[in-house]
Design a protein around this motif. Structure first.
Motif, PDB file in Angstrom:
ATOM      1  N   GLY A 135       7.041  -4.696  -2.062  1.00 23.86           N
ATOM      2  CA  GLY A 135       5.968  -3.758  -2.340  1.00 23.86           C
ATOM      3  C   GLY A 135       6.262  -2.781  -3.453  1.00 23.86           C
ATOM      4  O   GLY A 135       5.445  -1.883  -3.690  1.00 23.86           O
ATOM      5  N   TRP A 136       7.380  -2.921  -4.135  1.00 24.49           N
ATOM      6  CA  TRP A 136       7.787  -1.966  -5.170  1.00 24.49           C
ATOM      7  C   TRP A 136       8.333  -2.685  -6.392  1.00 24.49           C
ATOM      8  O   TRP A 136       9.161  -3.591  -6.270  1.00 24.49           O
ATOM      9  CB  TRP A 136       8.875  -1.028  -4.629  1.00 24.49           C
ATOM     10  N   HIS A 156       5.347   1.843  -9.010  1.00 26.09           N
ATOM     11  CA  HIS A 156       4.255   0.883  -9.033  1.00 26.09           C
ATOM     12  C   HIS A 156       3.149   1.472  -9.880  1.00 26.09           C
ATOM     13  O   HIS A 156       2.828   2.657  -9.759  1.00 26.09           O
ATOM     14  CB  HIS A 156       3.713   0.565  -7.639  1.00 26.09           C
ATOM     15  N   THR A 191       2.046  -0.078  -2.198  1.00 30.12           N
ATOM     16  CA  THR A 191       3.196   0.626  -1.614  1.00 30.12           C
ATOM     17  C   THR A 191       2.899   1.044  -0.174  1.00 30.12           C
ATOM     18  O   THR A 191       3.787   1.008   0.681  1.00 30.12           O
ATOM     19  CB  THR A 191       3.587   1.859  -2.459  1.00 30.12           C
TER      20      THR A 191
END
Length: 405
Positions: free
Chosen positions: A336-337, A351, A105
């Motif tokens: 990223g999530w 995450h 993240t």
């Protein structure tokens, strides 16, 4: 305690009811503030959170830290177990814990921060920035969304490769079977760095898992490359850039990126039976893992994301857009999530992480401004189980959909 504080001081020198929209925010991100919880609501939710914790993780030999928060107010905070079993040093609020894949993240938002500055394009071919990169048609956005199809360095550097086959189950359903078999030309021994991973791919070109942008394939190599991109763009090491441009400005004093330079100060994690994980050959790659932080500083990170003070709100919303849509599912991945998307289009953004004995949960119930942070340095499957349970308490209409690790 003094020994631990000295360690991390040296390292740093070297290198978040029940109504929708419970937060108040104007167009100016600096005016963001959480709406205070009514006392009756806070008491009710706190009691439910405490009860769930005590009957599960609180009785399960937990070693780590936990914060459950709603509207910016901490409902539960606790620290248990040992930071260092050998020395007997206990966990406390300032103990940095390996975030494992929750590190992604930070890497993703750091990359998007640089993208906002016009340093590169998300549709740039990776080879634009790394001429030795051997694969065609992979973009920065594909790295962020795990759609590049790249091989996973956890496999090709481990002297094995993944071989996928299929068999029929009892009801005639096709079942995927993955076996790891020895490779003919294993990677050289020693502690590996991000540059080592790129150099090996350039030289040996291990087979890709899928053609670029044809499917979601979670792969740590993507984030190793993203950390290298940060270094290429900024001219700084990834640990130094994250310290100077992320952690220090945001007031995250105990957060840092572990690298090869820090191996002399390595503190192990532990298996459920207290077996020690010593440092191993893949413990010095970063971007995909190797960020350390505390529950309190993860709560800072959570608030920063609500504020839009590190990256713009429009960029954050873009990162939370589902991109793995080839197979219909509540589960999805953005930039990223991970996320769970309910039928009413509400989202749980999260995450999880695992590396050696560390397993971690960072869950953000955005519509309810509620946050679940559980960081452990001794493997405990109840961390994930509790991470699944808390959203049922903190939001009106969350269901029991499983989270992916």
């Amino acid at each position: 305690m003094q020994f631990r504080n000295l360690i991390y001081s040296f390292i740093m020198l070297a290198t978040v009811s029940c109504q929708a929209q419970p937060a108040e925010q104007s167009k100016n991100a600096k005016t963001f503030r959480f709406k205070p919880l009514p006392d009756s609501t806070k008491e009710r939710i706190t009691a439910a959170v405490q009860e769930e914790y005590q009957k599960t993780l609180g009785k399960a030999a937990f070693s780590g830290g936990i914060i459950i928060a709603k509207n910016g107010e901490i409902l539960l905070e606790d620290y248990k177990g040992y930071f260092n079993q050998r020395t007997g040093e206990l966990m406390d609020a300032n103990t940095p814990i390996h975030l494992a894949s929750v590190s992604k993240t930070f890497t993703a938002m750091a990359v998007l921060h640089l993208w906002e500055q016009g340093k590169f394009g998300l549709d740039d071919d990776v080879r634009t920035h790394f001429p030795s990169f051997p694969y065609e048609g992979m973009t920065i956005k594909m790295l962020l969304s795990h759609r590049s199809g790249m091989p996973n360095y956890l496999h090709f550097t481990n002297e094995t490769k993944a071989v996928t086959s299929y068999r029929k189950g009892r009801k005639g359903r096709k079942i995927k079977v993955v076996k790891y078999v020895p490779v003919k030309d294993p990677f050289r021994p020693g502690l590996l760095t991000n540059q080592d991973i790129l150099d090996f791919m350039a030289e040996k070109k291990p087979a890709i898992q899928s053609r670029p942008d044809t499917r979601f394939q979670y792969c740590n190599t993507n984030y190793v490359m993203l950390a290298l991109l940060v270094e290429k763009i900024t001219g700084e090491s990834f640990p130094q850039y994250m310290k100077d441009s992320v952690f220090t400005p945001l007031g995250m004093k105990n957060s840092f990126v572990f690298s090869k330079a820090d191996t002399g100060r390595y503190i192990p994690s532990y298996m459920y039976n207290n077996r020690v994980y010593g440092i191993e050959r893949l413990d010095c790659t970063y971007g995909d893992k190797n960020i350390y932080s505390t529950p309190r500083e993860m709560l800072i990170w959570d608030k920063v994301l609500y504020e839009g003070s590190f990256v713009k709100n429009s960029t954050i919303n873009m990162a939370f857009e589902p991109l793995s849509n080839e197979r219909k599912s509540q589960h999805n991945y953005g930039l990223g999530w991970r996320m769970i998307i309910h039928e009413d289009n509400s989202k749980i953004v999260y995450h999880n992480g695992w590396w050696h004995g560390n397993n971690t949960v960072f869950t953000r119930l955005i519509e309810d401004t509620a946050t679940v942070i559980i960081l452990g340095n001794k493997f405990n499957k109840m961390i994930y189980n509790l991470g699944r349970r808390f959203p049922l308490i903190l939001t009106n209409d969350a269901d029991s959909t499983d989270f992916e690790e």
